[in-house]
Design a protein around this motif. Structure first.
Motif, PDB file in Angstrom:
ATOM      1  N   TRP A 476       0.831  -1.211   0.000  1.00  0.00           N
ATOM      2  CA  TRP A 476       0.000   0.000   0.000  1.00  0.00           C
ATOM      3  C   TRP A 476       0.861   1.255   0.000  1.00  0.00           C
ATOM      4  O   TRP A 476       0.516   2.251  -0.643  1.00  0.00           O
ATOM      5  CB  TRP A 476      -0.949  -0.015   1.202  1.00  0.00           C
ATOM      6  CG  TRP A 476      -2.050  -1.028   1.051  1.00  0.00           C
ATOM      7  CD1 TRP A 476      -2.539  -1.555  -0.104  1.00  0.00           C
ATOM      8  CD2 TRP A 476      -2.800  -1.641   2.105  1.00  0.00           C
ATOM      9  NE1 TRP A 476      -3.554  -2.456   0.153  1.00  0.00           N
ATOM     10  CE2 TRP A 476      -3.734  -2.520   1.498  1.00  0.00           C
ATOM     11  CE3 TRP A 476      -2.786  -1.531   3.490  1.00  0.00           C
ATOM     12  CZ2 TRP A 476      -4.628  -3.285   2.247  1.00  0.00           C
ATOM     13  CZ3 TRP A 476      -3.677  -2.288   4.239  1.00  0.00           C
ATOM     14  CH2 TRP A 476      -4.590  -3.159   3.622  1.00  0.00           C
ATOM     15  N   GLN A 479       1.965   1.877  -3.418  1.00  0.00           N
ATOM     16  CA  GLN A 479       0.871   2.353  -4.260  1.00  0.00           C
ATOM     17  C   GLN A 479       0.457   3.788  -3.943  1.00  0.00           C
ATOM     18  O   GLN A 479      -0.485   4.310  -4.522  1.00  0.00           O
ATOM     19  CB  GLN A 479      -0.340   1.416  -4.114  1.00  0.00           C
ATOM     20  CG  GLN A 479      -0.110   0.032  -4.681  1.00  0.00           C
ATOM     21  CD  GLN A 479      -1.243  -0.942  -4.330  1.00  0.00           C
ATOM     22  OE1 GLN A 479      -2.102  -0.660  -3.493  1.00  0.00           O
ATOM     23  NE2 GLN A 479      -1.245  -2.107  -4.985  1.00  0.00           N
ATOM     24  N   HIS A 481      -0.239   5.044  -0.649  1.00  0.00           N
ATOM     25  CA  HIS A 481      -1.132   5.211   0.500  1.00  0.00           C
ATOM     26  C   HIS A 481      -0.376   5.311   1.823  1.00  0.00           C
ATOM     27  O   HIS A 481      -1.006   5.297   2.893  1.00  0.00           O
ATOM     28  CB  HIS A 481      -2.121   4.052   0.567  1.00  0.00           C
ATOM     29  CG  HIS A 481      -2.942   3.869  -0.672  1.00  0.00           C
ATOM     30  ND1 HIS A 481      -3.876   4.792  -1.094  1.00  0.00           N
ATOM     31  CD2 HIS A 481      -2.962   2.864  -1.599  1.00  0.00           C
ATOM     32  CE1 HIS A 481      -4.437   4.372  -2.219  1.00  0.00           C
ATOM     33  NE2 HIS A 481      -3.901   3.209  -2.549  1.00  0.00           N
ATOM     34  N   LEU A 517      -7.566  -1.476   3.709  1.00  0.00           N
ATOM     35  CA  LEU A 517      -7.316  -0.147   3.164  1.00  0.00           C
ATOM     36  C   LEU A 517      -8.642   0.550   2.871  1.00  0.00           C
ATOM     37  O   LEU A 517      -9.428   0.079   2.046  1.00  0.00           O
ATOM     38  CB  LEU A 517      -6.482  -0.249   1.883  1.00  0.00           C
ATOM     39  CG  LEU A 517      -6.252   1.051   1.105  1.00  0.00           C
ATOM     40  CD1 LEU A 517      -5.569   2.103   1.967  1.00  0.00           C
ATOM     41  CD2 LEU A 517      -5.449   0.769  -0.164  1.00  0.00           C
ATOM     42  N   VAL A 524      -6.049   3.570   7.025  1.00  0.00           N
ATOM     43  CA  VAL A 524      -5.840   2.118   7.011  1.00  0.00           C
ATOM     44  C   VAL A 524      -6.359   1.557   8.321  1.00  0.00           C
ATOM     45  O   VAL A 524      -6.034   2.069   9.399  1.00  0.00           O
ATOM     46  CB  VAL A 524      -4.348   1.777   6.836  1.00  0.00           C
ATOM     47  CG1 VAL A 524      -4.098   0.293   7.053  1.00  0.00           C
ATOM     48  CG2 VAL A 524      -3.868   2.211   5.453  1.00  0.00           C
TER      49      VAL A 524
END
Length: 558
Positions: A476, A479, A481, A517, A524
Motif C-alpha cells: 500500500w 501504491q 497510500h 485499506l 488504514v
C-alpha cells in the motif's frame, strides 16, 4: 423517591419548535429543512455562507475505558453544553447518531441520560432522519453493482476471490459475518465468499463523516477500493460507475441534523461511526458548521480515550484541520472501583483502596491526552452511591497529576450540576497553553504508525504483525497510500486486546490479525485481537424489553 427513567424524562421535556433552536445560532427558518416540529437538517447553501467566519473554541469530551459500571461520556457532553449556556456562553454540542445495533443489543441509546439528554430521544435512537438507512443503501448499491458487473462479463477483470467490499446492515447479526453469495445457479451469478459488517463500520459512513462537501464526498466514494484483478491492480468504485448514484442517495444524509437538549440548547447530531471498529467521531461538516455558529462547541469521541480521542486527534483533526482547545476526561467512582478489581455486584460498598488502585487507568489516559499538547480537565460523573471519601480519592489522585477533577451532577440536576465544570473549562481555554500536534507524522511508515499507537497509547511492548500483513502494508505504501493515518479496531474495554485486563496493564503485545485499506475514507484499518466488525447480540438483548404500551408510547429504550 420514585425512579424516573431516561425515556420518561425525555417524554416530559418542554421542547421548543426547531426554528427557535436554529434562531439561537442565527440560522433562519428558510435555512432549515424541518423533519417534523423538533428536528431539522441545515441547508448546504447556508453552511457554504459561513466559510469566512472565525471558529469558536473546540472542546473534546472523552473518557476512561468503559466498564459495566458506566461512565456517561455523552451525558457529560450534553451536561457541559448546557452548563456553558447556563453561565452565559454561546454554546452548541456535536454528537453522533445512534446505531440500531446497540439500541437493541446491550449498550442502549446515544442521547445522554437523566436530565442531560438530547431530544427527541426516541427518534434519535431509532430511525431519526434516515441518515443510516441512506448510508446502508448507498453501501449496498455498490455491492450490487460489483456483482452485476461481474455477472455481465466482468469487463474490468475483477478476480472474484479478491472482492474486498462487504455488505452492511445496521443491526447486530453474527450469522451474517461470513456468508456465501450467488448460490442457486447461473442466473444468480458467480458464487463467492462474502460477509456483512454493521453500518457504522462502513467506509461509506467514514466518507460521509470526513467529507467537507458533496463534491468531496463523491471523490471519496469514487476512491473506495472494492476489489483487485488477478495481477493485484485495484478496482475502484468509480470504475464500477457507482460513485454518482451513491452520492445521490447520500445527498440529504450529508446535511447535519439540528435538535435540542432538554434545556433547549442547540445540538448537532450527525454521523455515527463506532470508535472500536471505525474512527468514532461525528461528522466534520457538523463540527465545522457548529464552530462557525457558536463560541464554544462541545463534541465527543466514542469509548475510551485510547480509541475515540486518539482517532479524533490523529484522523479527524488531521483530515479536517481542527485543533481542540481543551479536553474533558470523564471518569466515575464506580469505574475506578471496577478497574481496581471490584465486581459489579459489589460496587455499592465503599472501597477507597479499589478507587485508588483503579485510578491507574485514569492516570494513563490523562498522560496520553497531554501528549497531544492539549490541556485536560477531569470530570467526575456523579452516581448517587458515591461516598465523599471515594470522590476525594479521585480528586487527590488527579491533583497529584497536576490537574483538577470537578464533581459533576448533571444526570440529576442538568446544567446546575455542571456550572463548575463549565467555568473550569472556560478558564482553562482562556489561559491558553494548547499546542496540538498529532501522535505521528504523515510520512511515517504504516507499520510504524501502528506500532507507535500500540506503544505510546496502549503502553504495549509493540504490535505483533506477521510477514503477510507487513508485506500488505508495504504494498500500500508503494501504491501511494503510506501517508494515511491508521484506524485501530480493538476492544474498547482495555488498553490491551484482552477485555478482562482492566486498569493499566503492561507486558503485552497487540496482535494485528488483518489490515484493510479504506482509500476513500483516507485511513488504514488495523483489526486487532478478537474484535468483530459485525457484533452479535447478547444472551438477553435489550430488544426483549422494548415495545409499545397501551397508549402507543415506546417503552424499554434507554
Amino acid at each position: 423517591m420514585a425512579f424516573t427513567s431516561d425515556i420518561e424524562i425525555a417524554r416530559a421535556a418542554k421542547k421548543r419548535p426547531i426554528g427557535e433552536i436554529g434562531a439561537k445560532l442565527g440560522i433562519g427558518a428558510d435555512d432549515l429543512v424541518p423533519y417534523g416540529h423538533d428536528k431539522a437538517k441545515i441547508g448546504q447553501p447556508f453552511i457554504d455562507s459561513l466559510a469566512d467566519r472565525p471558529n469558536g473554541k473546540l472542546i473534546l469530551v472523552t473518557a476512561v475505558n468503559p466498564t459495566p459500571a458506566g461512565e456517561g461520556k455523552t451525558t457529560t457532553t450534553v451536561g457541559l453544553g448546557d452548563g456553558l449556556s447556563a453561565i452565559g456562553k454561546k454554546a452548541a454540542i456535536c454528537i453522533r447518531e445512534a446505531s440500531l445495533g446497540p439500541c437493541f443489543g446491550m449498550k442502549g441509546g446515544a442521547a445522554g441520560g437523566g436530565y442531560a439528554q438530547v431530544v427527541p430521544m426516541e427518534d434519535m435512537n431509532l430511525h431519526f432522519t434516515g441518515d443510516f438507512h441512506a448510508i446502508t443503501s448507498a453501501h449496498n448499491l455498490l455491492s450490487a453493482m460489483i456483482d452485476n458487473h461481474i455477472y455481465w462479463g466482468n469487463e474490468l477483470g475483477i478476480d472474484t476471490r479478491r472482492v474486498t467490499w462487504r455488505r452492511v446492515m445496521d443491526m447486530n447479526d453474527r450469522a451474517l459475518r461470513q456468508i456465501t453469495t450467488s448460490l442457486g445457479g447461473v442466473a444468480n451469478g458467480f458464487p463467492r465468499e462474502a460477509g456483512f459488517d454493521i453500518t457504522v463500520a462502513s467506509e461509506v459512513m467514514a466518507c460521509l463523516c470526513l467529507a467537507s462537501s458533496l463534491a468531496d464526498l463523491q471523490d471519496r466514494l469514487g476512491a473506495i477500493i472494492v476489489a483487485y484483478t488477478r495481477d493485484r491492480t485495484p478496482v475502484y468504485a468509480r470504475d464500477i460507475k457507482a460513485d454518482g448514484a451513491m452520492t445521490v442517495l447520500l445527498k440529504d444524509a450529508m446535511q447535519p441534523n439540528l435538535v435540542q437538549t432538554l434545556e433547549n440548547n442547540p445540538a448537532f447530531v450527525h454521523g455515527g461511526p463506532f470508535a472500536n471498529i471505525a474512527h468514532g467521531c461525528n461528522s466534520v461538516i457538523a463540527t465545522t458548521t457548529a464552530l462557525k455558529l457558536a463560541d464554544y462547541v462541545v463534541t465527543e469521541a466514542g469509548f475510551g480515550a485510547d480509541l475515540g480521542a486518539e482517532k479524533f486527534m490523529n484522523i479527524k483533526c488531521r483530515k479536517a484541520g481542527l485543533a481542540p482547545d481543551c479536553v474533558v476526561l470523564v471518569a466515575t467512582v464506580r469505574a475506578m472501583k471496577m478497574n481496581g478489581g471490584v465486581k459489579k455486584a459489589d460496587l455499592g460498598a465503599e472501597n477507597v483502596d479499589a478507587v485508588q488502585a483503579g485510578c491507574a487507568n485514569l492516570g494513563r489516559h490523562l498522560e496520553n491526552l497531554r501528549g497531544f499538547g492539549v490541556p485536560v480537565v477531569v470530570a467526575i460523573n456523579h452516581f448517587a452511591g458515591d461516598t465523599e471519601a471515594e470522590i476525594a480519592a479521585v480528586q487527590d489522585f488527579i491533583a497529584g497529576q497536576g490537574a483538577e477533577a470537578i464533581l459533576c451532577k448533571h444526570w440529576a440536576n442538568g446544567s446546575d450540576g455542571t456550572r463548575d465544570l463549565a467555568a473550569k473549562v472556560v478558564a482553562t481555554i482562556e489561559a491558553g497553553g494548547a499546542d496540538f500536534a498529532p501522535l505521528y507524522p504523515d510520512e511515517m511508515g504504516l507499520a510504524d504508525k501502528i506500532d507507535t499507537i500500540c506503544r505510546r497509547i496502549y503502553r504495549a511492548d509493540g504490535a505483533q504483525m506477521d510477514s503477510k500483513i507487513r508485506a500488505q502494508l508495504k504494498q500500500w505504501e508503494d501504491q501511494g497510500h503510506g501517508h494515511l493515518p491508521v484506524c485501530m479496531a480493538k476492544t474498547q474495554y482495555s488498553f490491551s486486546t484482552d477485555p478482562e485486563a482492566r486498569g493499566a496493564p503492561t507486558g503485552f503485545t497487540i496482535p494485528v490479525r488483518e489490515v484493510r485499506l479504506s482509500a476513500g475514507a483516507g485511513f488504514v484499518v488495523a483489526i486487532c485481537g478478537e474484535i468483530m466488525t459485525m457484533p452479535g447480540l447478547p444472551r438477553v438483548p435489550s430488544a426483549e424489553a422494548i415495545g409499545l404500551n397501551d397508549a402507543g408510547d415506546i417503552e424499554g429504550l434507554f
